[in-house]
Design a protein around this motif. Sequence first.
Motif, short mmCIF file in Angstrom:
data_model
loop_
_atom_site.label_atom_id
_atom_site.label_comp_id
_atom_site.label_asym_id
_atom_site.label_seq_id
_atom_site.Cartn_x
_atom_site.Cartn_y
_atom_site.Cartn_z
N HIS A 105 -4.78 0.42 6.61
CA HIS A 105 -3.82 1.27 6.27
C HIS A 105 -4.76 2.63 6.56
O HIS A 105 -3.33 3.72 7.09
CB HIS A 105 -3.00 0.99 4.90
N GLU A 157 -3.76 5.01 9.72
CA GLU A 157 -2.73 6.87 9.22
C GLU A 157 -3.82 7.58 9.88
O GLU A 157 -3.55 8.25 10.50
CB GLU A 157 -2.53 6.91 7.65
N VAL A 208 1.09 -0.94 -0.01
CA VAL A 208 0.06 -0.19 0.09
C VAL A 208 1.09 1.51 0.55
O VAL A 208 2.41 1.37 0.38
CB VAL A 208 -0.73 0.57 1.27
N TYR A 262 -5.17 6.03 -0.68
CA TYR A 262 -4.14 5.00 -1.51
C TYR A 262 -4.23 3.53 -2.46
O TYR A 262 -5.25 4.42 -2.94
CB TYR A 262 -3.88 4.51 -0.10
#
Length: 160
Positions: free
Chosen positions: A104, A108, A4, A57
């Motif tokens: 992810h 984040e 990713v 992403y």
Amino acid sequence: MIRVRPAERSDMAAVDALLARSYPRLLKPDYPPSVLVTALPLISRAQPALFGCGTYYVAEEEDLIRGAGGWTRDRSRQDLGHIRHVVTDHRALRRGVGRALVAHALAEARAAGISEMECWSTRTAAAFYAAMGFQSEGPMQVPLQAGISFPAIRMRQRLS
């Protein structure tokens, strides 16, 4: 192995193609043709504003983009984030692509101070988001354009 990374403007054509080929196949079992015929041309296109923002992403496998998605901060509430335009290649389902992207994005967002994440899920993806820890708040209509809306499910997850 799934990698990713932040999406770049140069990824836009590949994500656009991914959305165009996967959304029709993935959504067909859960939406009537009357909804798909009006909504698909609007939702199965890459959103230029997301590319280069740092929180959108792509997931790559064997140097091919197999998925895309991310999050953005709410404009009026700084601790609220929104899952944005997630897609997994219909040929790569159940291989961890979507899970890697959303995990992810959540990590984040948490690191950026987001304490709550909202998702406007398709009917098709609701079970996936529930497995990722989101709870359904019920059905909603997502306005796409004047006179065109898309049935979805509002989901939410506390991150802290």
